[in-house]
Design a protein around this motif. Structure first.
Motif, mmCIF file in Angstrom:
data_model
loop_
_atom_site.group_PDB
_atom_site.id
_atom_site.type_symbol
_atom_site.label_atom_id
_atom_site.label_comp_id
_atom_site.label_asym_id
_atom_site.label_seq_id
_atom_site.Cartn_x
_atom_site.Cartn_y
_atom_site.Cartn_z
ATOM 1 N N ILE A 158 0.817 -1.215 0.000
ATOM 2 C CA ILE A 158 0.000 0.000 0.000
ATOM 3 C C ILE A 158 0.850 1.264 0.000
ATOM 4 O O ILE A 158 0.312 2.364 -0.053
ATOM 5 C CB ILE A 158 -0.979 0.023 1.197
ATOM 6 C CG1 ILE A 158 -0.222 -0.047 2.520
ATOM 7 C CG2 ILE A 158 -1.995 -1.079 1.088
ATOM 8 C CD1 ILE A 158 -1.135 0.082 3.728
ATOM 9 N N THR A 159 2.176 1.121 0.086
ATOM 10 C CA THR A 159 3.047 2.293 -0.004
ATOM 11 C C THR A 159 4.192 1.975 -0.954
ATOM 12 O O THR A 159 4.566 0.813 -1.147
ATOM 13 C CB THR A 159 3.638 2.676 1.372
ATOM 14 O OG1 THR A 159 4.668 1.744 1.738
ATOM 15 C CG2 THR A 159 2.569 2.687 2.452
ATOM 16 N N GLU A 160 4.757 3.017 -1.536
ATOM 17 C CA GLU A 160 5.887 2.820 -2.432
ATOM 18 C C GLU A 160 7.128 2.359 -1.670
ATOM 19 O O GLU A 160 7.967 1.639 -2.220
ATOM 20 C CB GLU A 160 6.180 4.109 -3.197
ATOM 21 C CG GLU A 160 5.271 4.330 -4.391
ATOM 22 C CD GLU A 160 5.344 3.176 -5.376
ATOM 23 O OE1 GLU A 160 6.256 3.151 -6.221
ATOM 24 O OE2 GLU A 160 4.477 2.271 -5.298
ATOM 25 N N ALA A 161 7.239 2.740 -0.401
ATOM 26 C CA ALA A 161 8.355 2.241 0.413
ATOM 27 C C ALA A 161 8.257 0.734 0.561
ATOM 28 O O ALA A 161 9.267 0.017 0.489
ATOM 29 C CB ALA A 161 8.351 2.923 1.776
ATOM 30 N N GLU A 162 7.041 0.223 0.745
ATOM 31 C CA GLU A 162 6.850 -1.222 0.850
ATOM 32 C C GLU A 162 7.110 -1.909 -0.487
ATOM 33 O O GLU A 162 7.657 -3.019 -0.532
ATOM 34 C CB GLU A 162 5.428 -1.521 1.346
ATOM 35 C CG GLU A 162 5.188 -1.090 2.785
ATOM 36 C CD GLU A 162 3.726 -1.124 3.189
ATOM 37 O OE1 GLU A 162 3.436 -0.893 4.361
ATOM 38 O OE2 GLU A 162 2.868 -1.358 2.308
ATOM 39 N N ALA A 163 6.727 -1.265 -1.581
ATOM 40 C CA ALA A 163 6.988 -1.837 -2.905
ATOM 41 C C ALA A 163 8.493 -1.947 -3.155
ATOM 42 O O ALA A 163 8.976 -2.955 -3.672
ATOM 43 C CB ALA A 163 6.323 -0.989 -3.987
ATOM 44 N N GLN A 164 9.221 -0.905 -2.770
ATOM 45 C CA GLN A 164 10.676 -0.950 -2.936
ATOM 46 C C GLN A 164 11.289 -2.019 -2.047
ATOM 47 O O GLN A 164 12.211 -2.729 -2.452
ATOM 48 C CB GLN A 164 11.278 0.413 -2.604
ATOM 49 C CG GLN A 164 12.778 0.506 -2.854
ATOM 50 C CD GLN A 164 13.144 0.201 -4.291
ATOM 51 O OE1 GLN A 164 12.572 0.783 -5.220
ATOM 52 N NE2 GLN A 164 14.069 -0.738 -4.512
ATOM 53 N N ALA A 165 10.757 -2.153 -0.830
ATOM 54 C CA ALA A 165 11.254 -3.186 0.079
ATOM 55 C C ALA A 165 10.992 -4.582 -0.485
ATOM 56 O O ALA A 165 11.823 -5.486 -0.326
ATOM 57 C CB ALA A 165 10.601 -3.034 1.453
#
Length: 822
Positions: A158-165
């Motif tokens: 749900i966040t781009e930080a999570e997508a990058q992770a």
């Protein structure tokens, strides 16, 4: 149903032979009495015998991650959830529940026992929380001649930080596993196919994990963003000789997933790379068509890909979601239909194995036997096809297939066990479903003849319970009114229809829309220029600006039309509304496109607005037919009749944020009940008001019954509200204006013979309350959609958030990141 499996085909004897061979080789293992696994199986058997208990057990498992470190909360949830199971619990358990301690040593012991049991159950289906633990599980499987595919636990981000992770974690998996596993000794049975060595490391990827805004409606943007993160994974996999498989998720993500898969593998860098695959779900009605499309694409690409053929893990979600939206149910509603489709898809894969390499993912011995028989009969080279199964499930079947010389690959989830509870609940549901093959074979011990029966015969003989079909029959029960289905913009035909409508409307911008009073178009001296709020230079249209005199003329016209309109039969008035709904449906995409231009609405918001306008027409028509029937309350000597009478002239003052839905709802409610209307749309959305007037006239509503009066609220509003002939004001807008209208209407004007009614929907402050046991993923996403959907320009938008202390910081951090990712 399209299928190549027939009841009496000549492949059936060979299928039965393979099935019996697998059964003969089974070596079921039983846990030691009173061991942890023994207790787990007793609990599962108990829950399967008590459906209500099973629901509460899975609810508890699902909510457990939010309760870690809170012994009192764990025990409280145990007590509350299992109390809801009621009579399905043994009497001694029902008596014990109220006395379960929430505090002290006993409370902490009970909580830690429940948590430990959940972790132990999770460990059966999840290989480990670290790469080192996953490697130990993989090494153990390889010693048993089992291949693997590793799956990183987690649903859509749900966040781009999570997508990058997620991308970073996939890269660590590819590099970490390959560095270790590629050094191990080769095992001929699982490390080679008919063409040579195949990758030992196999990683499964969810595309939605790579982009927080994954949305099939924005296919181009989603493809670009996902490929930006998927491309480095493919490059790393190719360098390390690692196989990448793309998982299939919910049905609405399917078109985008297939598109991205083909798009990136058509790039020159990957066009000749064969060690990639995609999961295809046989419970979908579209599956054979998808396979045909994939085969044609792979043939043109010149390099094969693998297809992991699964039954599908989201049946309940897909069924309920489709019913909720009013869409066709995309899955087969009978388990036997899914099984038959699986066999038809298996045949197609075997017939096209040069381009689509089959990977049969199933625990159903009948399905696997059919696949082996087809491979045998069609001469599929040894090693070209493999079987895939889930970690922690159907161990005897895996071992039997290995002894038969088959390559068996284990789908191996990896990640933290407690946060991975969503995956665990899906596996528990699969194991305990009434129509589960594992339940039927290893728990209920149905005879082999029944388990190996052709699925097309199961419906005819009624041999297997099919709760899915019963559930869908229950869901199918609907009232006579059904909401207009929203458009599924994940489908290309819907997106193309919307694009065409936008193009058509673009050619009609800038036109004039005069007033309509008593059926006559009136061109005033001044005009309201409607501007596209997204492009300030773009004129949507010019609408006549009514004066005070125009307002009085409209009131007079509506007053003259009232007596004739009130005598119009209820059935005829209702038919006008139905005809208007039909016209809206015909012009649906056009009306939505006008809202995109005039109000800056996104596609889904604009489409939903039109659908709601249709709903208002149809629902009010239906309800008026019911309310229009007089009710008798007779007693001896008396005849008593209750019926509804129209009030007279209704002034409708609508807002700009729901320019068609709210304007339609207030207007047609007044019309169908026998009232006449002066319709004043918001200045910012007067073009859409003109389109509604056009539709009502096309539907045949008589002159003067509805009058279209765009204008400045401060100029014509007081005239409409204060006129003694006005019987009712229906208003949606701000609190300030609504209260002012209410005060004005309360004053009795000279010549007024009635008390005016005011229906005012005004602004408010809407709160969302999030408990500490809520699913934070869903809660964060729900708050973002509510607060910022249509830029928050709704009376229903979330404007306050109430959080419990224990989740405040965690929730706020994720909410900020999710909002930043929009």
């Amino acid at each position: 149903m399209k299928t190549s499996s027939v009841v009496d085909d000549d492949l059936e004897p060979l299928t039965q032979d393979y099935g019996r061979d697998i059964f003969v080789r089974l070596r079921p293992s039983r846990p030691f009495p009173l061991s942890p696994r023994w207790w787990d199986e007793r609990l599962m058997a108990w829950s399967m015998a008590n459906p209500a208990l099973k629901v509460q057990l899975f609810r508890f498992v699902d909510v457990l991650p939010a309760l870690l470190g809170k012994p009192a909360e764990i025990v409280r949830h145990l007590r509350e959830y299992f109390a809801e199971a009621g009579p399905d619990l043994p009497r001694w358990v029902r008596r014990l529940l109220p006395w379960l301690p929430t505090r002290g040593l006993l409370g902490r012991t009970l909580a830690s026992t429940a948590e430990a049991s959940a972790r132990r159950m999770a460990a059966r289906f999840i290989a480990g929380a670290t790469v080192e633990e996953a490697l130990r599980a993989i090494a153990s499987m390889r010693r048993r001649k089992l291949a693997f595919t590793i799956d990183l636990l987690g649903e859509a981000t749900i966040t781009e930080a999570e997508a990058q992770a997620s991308q970073d974690e996939y890269l660590r998996l590819i590099d970490g596993l390959s560095a270790e596993v590629n050094r191990w000794p080769a095992i001929e049975q699982i490390d080679r196919d008919d063409l040579g060595p195949i990758p030992r490391v196999n990683v499964s990827i969810k595309l939605s994990a790579l982009y927080s805004q994954f949305d099939g409606m924005d296919l181009e943007g989603t493809t670009q963003a996902v490929c930006a993160r998927l491309r480095p994974l493919l490059q790393a996999a190719r360098r390390a000789f690692v196989f990448l498989n793309i998982d299939m998720e919910q049905y609405e993500t399917r078109p985008a997933t297939l598109h991205i898969f083909k798009h990136i593998l058509d790039e020159p860098e990957f066009r000749d790379w064969p060690h990639v695959g995609i999961a295809i779900q046989a419970y979908l009605r579209d599956t054979l068509g998808d396979l045909e499309d994939l085969a044609g694409w792979a043939r043109g690409r010149g390099t094969p890909v693998q297809v992991r053929l699964v039954k599908g893990a989201y049946w309940d979600y897909e069924t309920i979601h489709a019913r909720e939206r009013g869409w066709p149910i995309p899955v087969w509603t009978r388990k036997s239909e899914t099984d038959a489709n699986y066999e038809a898809c298996t045949r197609y894969l075997m017939e096209h194995h040069q381009f689509l390499r089959p990977a049969l993912a199933s625990h159903n011995i009948r399905s696997l036997a059919r696949g082996l028989a087809l491979a045998d009969r069609l001469g599929v080279p040894t090693g070209r096809c493999e079987v895939q199964m889930l970690f922690g499930m159907a161990e005897p079947i895996k071992e039997a297939l290995v002894r038969m010389g088959q390559r068996v690959r284990v789908y191996t989830p990896y990640g933290q066990p407690i946060p991975g509870m969503a995956y665990l609940v899906r596996r528990l549901l699969e194991n305990t479903a009434d129509d589960s093959f594992l339940r039927a074979s290893f728990i209920e011990h149905l005879p082999q003849e029944q388990l190996l029966m052709n699925p097309l015969l199961k419906d005819e003989r009624g041999t297997l319970n099919d709760t899915r079909h019963r559930a869908s029959s229950i869901l199918a029960a609907r009232s006579s009114f059904a909401n207009e289905p929203l458009t599924d913009f994940s489908r290309e035909e819907a997106r193309q229809a919307m694009r065409s409508a936008l193009e058509m409307v673009a050619g009609r911008l800038g036109r004039d829309y005069p007033l309509v009073i008593d059926g006559q178009e009136v061109r005033p001296a001044e005009w309201i220029v409607s501007i596209n709020p997204s492009h300030k230079w773009q004129v949507v249209g010019r609408c006549g600006q009514a004066t005070e005199e125009h307002a009085r003329l409209a009131i007079e016209a509506a007053q003259r039309a009232f007596e004739r309109w009130r005598e119009t039969p209820v059935a005829r008035r209702a038919q006008y509304l139905r005809d208007a709904a039909r016209l809206m449906r015909q012009r649906r995409f056009e009306l939505a496109a006008w809202q995109v231009y005039e109000c800056g609405k996104q596609w889904r918001e604009a489409d939903a607005d039109v659908a709601e306008a249709i709903d208002f027409c149809l629902y009010y028509a239906q309800e008026m037919l019911r309310l229009g029937q007089p009710r008798h309350r007779d007693v001896p000597g008396e005849t008593n009749e209750q019926f509804y009478e129209p009030r007279g002239l209704v002034v409708v003052i609508a807002p700009w944020n729901f320019p068609l839905a709210i304007l339609t709802g207030m207007t047609v409610a007044a019309l169908v009940t026998g009232n006449t209307v002066v319709m004043k749309p918001a200045e910012q959305s007067s073009v859409i008001g003109a389109l509604l007037m056009e539709i009502l006239r096309q539907a045949g509503v008589p002159d003067g019954v509805v009058n279209y009066l765009p204008g400045r609220g401060e100029q014509v509003g007081p005239i409409l509200v204060n006129d003694p002939r006005t019987a009712m004001i229906a208003f949606t807008g701000s609190r300030l204006v609504g209260l002012h209208i209410n005060r004005q209407a309360a004053e009795v004007a000279p010549g007024q013979t009635h008390v005016k009614r005011v229906l005012a929907e005004m602004g408010g402050k809407n709160a969302i309350i999030v408990d500490d046991d809520a699913d934070l993923d869903e809660a964060v996403e729900g708050v973002v959609v509510s607060a910022f959907g249509y830029q928050g320009q709704k009376c229903s938008a979330c404007s306050r958030l109430i959080l419990l202390d224990s989740i405040y910081e965690q929730f706020l951090t994720r909410l900020v990141e999710a909002t930043r990712s929009l």
